[in-house]
Design a protein around this motif. Structure first.
Motif, PDB file in Angstrom:
ATOM      1  N   SER A 196      -6.154   3.199  -0.411  1.00 37.73           N
ATOM      2  CA  SER A 196      -7.096   2.393  -0.991  1.00 37.73           C
ATOM      3  C   SER A 196      -6.876   1.086  -1.611  1.00 37.73           C
ATOM      4  O   SER A 196      -7.679   0.083  -1.419  1.00 37.73           O
ATOM      5  CB  SER A 196      -7.689   3.157  -2.176  1.00 37.73           C
ATOM      6  N   ILE A 197      -5.579   0.946  -2.166  1.00 29.06           N
ATOM      7  CA  ILE A 197      -4.943  -0.113  -2.525  1.00 29.06           C
ATOM      8  C   ILE A 197      -4.726  -1.180  -1.435  1.00 29.06           C
ATOM      9  O   ILE A 197      -5.057  -2.352  -1.623  1.00 29.06           O
ATOM     10  CB  ILE A 197      -3.659  -0.027  -3.517  1.00 29.06           C
ATOM     11  N   GLY A 198      -4.446  -0.623  -0.262  1.00 28.65           N
ATOM     12  CA  GLY A 198      -4.162  -1.575   1.049  1.00 28.65           C
ATOM     13  C   GLY A 198      -5.310  -2.316   1.496  1.00 28.65           C
ATOM     14  O   GLY A 198      -5.360  -3.318   1.423  1.00 28.65           O
ATOM     15  N   VAL A 210      -6.403  -4.849  -1.299  1.00 32.92           N
ATOM     16  CA  VAL A 210      -5.797  -6.029  -0.917  1.00 32.92           C
ATOM     17  C   VAL A 210      -6.155  -6.848   0.008  1.00 32.92           C
ATOM     18  O   VAL A 210      -6.392  -8.176   0.084  1.00 32.92           O
ATOM     19  CB  VAL A 210      -4.155  -5.603  -0.637  1.00 32.92           C
ATOM     20  N   LEU A 211      -6.542  -6.089   1.203  1.00 34.15           N
ATOM     21  CA  LEU A 211      -7.121  -6.897   2.297  1.00 34.15           C
ATOM     22  C   LEU A 211      -8.533  -7.611   1.953  1.00 34.15           C
ATOM     23  O   LEU A 211      -8.491  -8.878   2.138  1.00 34.15           O
ATOM     24  CB  LEU A 211      -7.368  -5.856   3.624  1.00 34.15           C
ATOM     25  N   GLY A 212      -9.358  -7.008   1.212  1.00 33.50           N
ATOM     26  CA  GLY A 212     -10.386  -7.687   0.658  1.00 33.50           C
ATOM     27  C   GLY A 212     -10.267  -8.975  -0.087  1.00 33.50           C
ATOM     28  O   GLY A 212     -10.778 -10.018   0.047  1.00 33.50           O
ATOM     29  N   LEU A 213      -9.323  -8.450  -1.289  1.00 30.90           N
ATOM     30  CA  LEU A 213      -8.946  -9.764  -1.985  1.00 30.90           C
ATOM     31  C   LEU A 213      -8.435 -10.906  -1.236  1.00 30.90           C
ATOM     32  O   LEU A 213      -8.369 -12.102  -1.679  1.00 30.90           O
ATOM     33  CB  LEU A 213      -8.117  -9.238  -3.086  1.00 30.90           C
ATOM     34  N   VAL A 214      -7.450 -10.642  -0.319  1.00 32.77           N
ATOM     35  CA  VAL A 214      -6.866 -11.819   0.460  1.00 32.77           C
ATOM     36  C   VAL A 214      -7.796 -12.513   1.339  1.00 32.77           C
ATOM     37  O   VAL A 214      -7.778 -13.755   1.550  1.00 32.77           O
ATOM     38  CB  VAL A 214      -5.804 -10.969   1.185  1.00 32.77           C
ATOM     39  N   ILE A 215      -8.740 -11.863   1.817  1.00 30.21           N
ATOM     40  CA  ILE A 215      -9.888 -12.655   2.363  1.00 30.21           C
ATOM     41  C   ILE A 215     -10.598 -13.398   1.431  1.00 30.21           C
ATOM     42  O   ILE A 215     -10.769 -14.881   1.679  1.00 30.21           O
ATOM     43  CB  ILE A 215     -10.969 -11.505   3.084  1.00 30.21           C
ATOM     44  N   VAL A 216     -10.866 -13.022   0.192  1.00 32.10           N
ATOM     45  CA  VAL A 216     -11.449 -13.905  -0.940  1.00 32.10           C
ATOM     46  C   VAL A 216     -10.600 -15.074  -0.992  1.00 32.10           C
ATOM     47  O   VAL A 216     -11.122 -16.356  -1.467  1.00 32.10           O
ATOM     48  CB  VAL A 216     -11.836 -12.942  -2.019  1.00 32.10           C
ATOM     49  N   LEU A 253      -1.798  -8.259   7.902  1.00 33.73           N
ATOM     50  CA  LEU A 253      -1.117  -7.350   8.959  1.00 33.73           C
ATOM     51  C   LEU A 253      -0.836  -5.782   8.161  1.00 33.73           C
ATOM     52  O   LEU A 253      -1.229  -4.856   9.213  1.00 33.73           O
ATOM     53  CB  LEU A 253       0.179  -8.024   9.422  1.00 33.73           C
ATOM     54  N   LEU A 254      -0.203  -5.738   7.031  1.00 42.47           N
ATOM     55  CA  LEU A 254      -0.015  -4.664   6.371  1.00 42.47           C
ATOM     56  C   LEU A 254      -1.221  -3.488   6.208  1.00 42.47           C
ATOM     57  O   LEU A 254      -1.144  -2.550   6.754  1.00 42.47           O
ATOM     58  CB  LEU A 254       0.795  -4.728   5.197  1.00 42.47           C
ATOM     59  N   PRO A 255      -1.990  -4.181   5.513  1.00 45.03           N
ATOM     60  CA  PRO A 255      -3.574  -3.340   5.592  1.00 45.03           C
ATOM     61  C   PRO A 255      -4.033  -2.943   6.785  1.00 45.03           C
ATOM     62  O   PRO A 255      -4.492  -1.761   7.116  1.00 45.03           O
ATOM     63  CB  PRO A 255      -4.439  -4.083   4.563  1.00 45.03           C
ATOM     64  N   LEU A 256      -4.211  -3.854   7.988  1.00 46.20           N
ATOM     65  CA  LEU A 256      -4.780  -3.525   9.065  1.00 46.20           C
ATOM     66  C   LEU A 256      -3.842  -2.492   9.881  1.00 46.20           C
ATOM     67  O   LEU A 256      -4.415  -1.633  10.545  1.00 46.20           O
ATOM     68  CB  LEU A 256      -4.859  -4.893   9.921  1.00 46.20           C
TER      69      LEU A 256
END
Length: 187
Positions: free
Chosen positions: A50-52, A55-61, A99-102
């Motif tokens: 869930s955290i990963g 993070v992916l969503g926040l990195v896109i923002v 890359l890590l979350p994906l």
């Protein structure tokens, strides 16, 4: 000609520190998961997932914000090699934060028991697995599960190194070079 700010925007600062805190928490969770009682392992792993995704969503923002808001210029005292290293480290950090979350999501989607264990963000919001991966025949899916897991693990090791270099670089500029490096990113 627009002014180049000497500090990051409040939004950029908030995103930086929230993402950093979540990444540190995720690292601690996964490195200590075996220390938890057996009945806690699955909830800890689910929280890591869930955290990963968060993070992916926040990195896109953060990337969208960065594309529309000019960051402060690096101090003029930075040498050419330092500028190159800083840009390279930031580029690798952004790559790893995607890359890590994906790779984790792909690894989870290739898990043999994924179909019988629905994924939910923080136990609240249903989150889909990657359909085309789940549809692959079992032997290939198991091979992909191992490959995505290895990619996720090795990307994590690279993250540890780049993260440490990022922090050490900021501290070097702040305390050895006398630059106001931390003030640019502190609230």
């Amino acid at each position: 000609m627009p002014m180049i700010p000497d500090r990051y925007t409040k939004t950029a600062i908030l995103l930086h520190w929230v993402i950093a805190a979540l990444m540190i928490l995720n690292i601690v969770l996964i490195l200590t998961v075996e220390q938890f009682p057996d009945e806690w392992v699955r909830p800890v792993v689910d929280t890591h997932k869930s955290i990963g995704i968060t993070v992916l969503g926040l990195v896109i923002v953060r990337l969208l914000w960065r594309a529309t808001h000019k960051p402060p210029a690096m101090p003029g005292s930075y040498g050419r090699l330092e500028r190159f290293a800083a840009h390279a480290a930031h580029g690798v950090l952004y790559l790893l934060m995607i890359l890590l979350p994906l790779s984790g999501w792909m690894h989870d989607s290739a898990w043999k028991d994924a179909a019988t264990h629905p994924m939910q963000l923080f136990g609240l919001v249903p989150w889909p697995r990657i359909g085309w991966i789940m549809a692959i025949e079992p032997a290939t899916k198991e091979m992909l599960h191992d490959a995505f897991g290895a990619l996720h693990t090795w990307a994590g090791y690279v993250l540890y190194v780049i993260f440490a270099l990022h922090v050490l670089g900021a501290l070097k500029h702040q305390f050895l070079d006398g630059e106001k490096e931390l003030q640019r990113m502190l609230p």
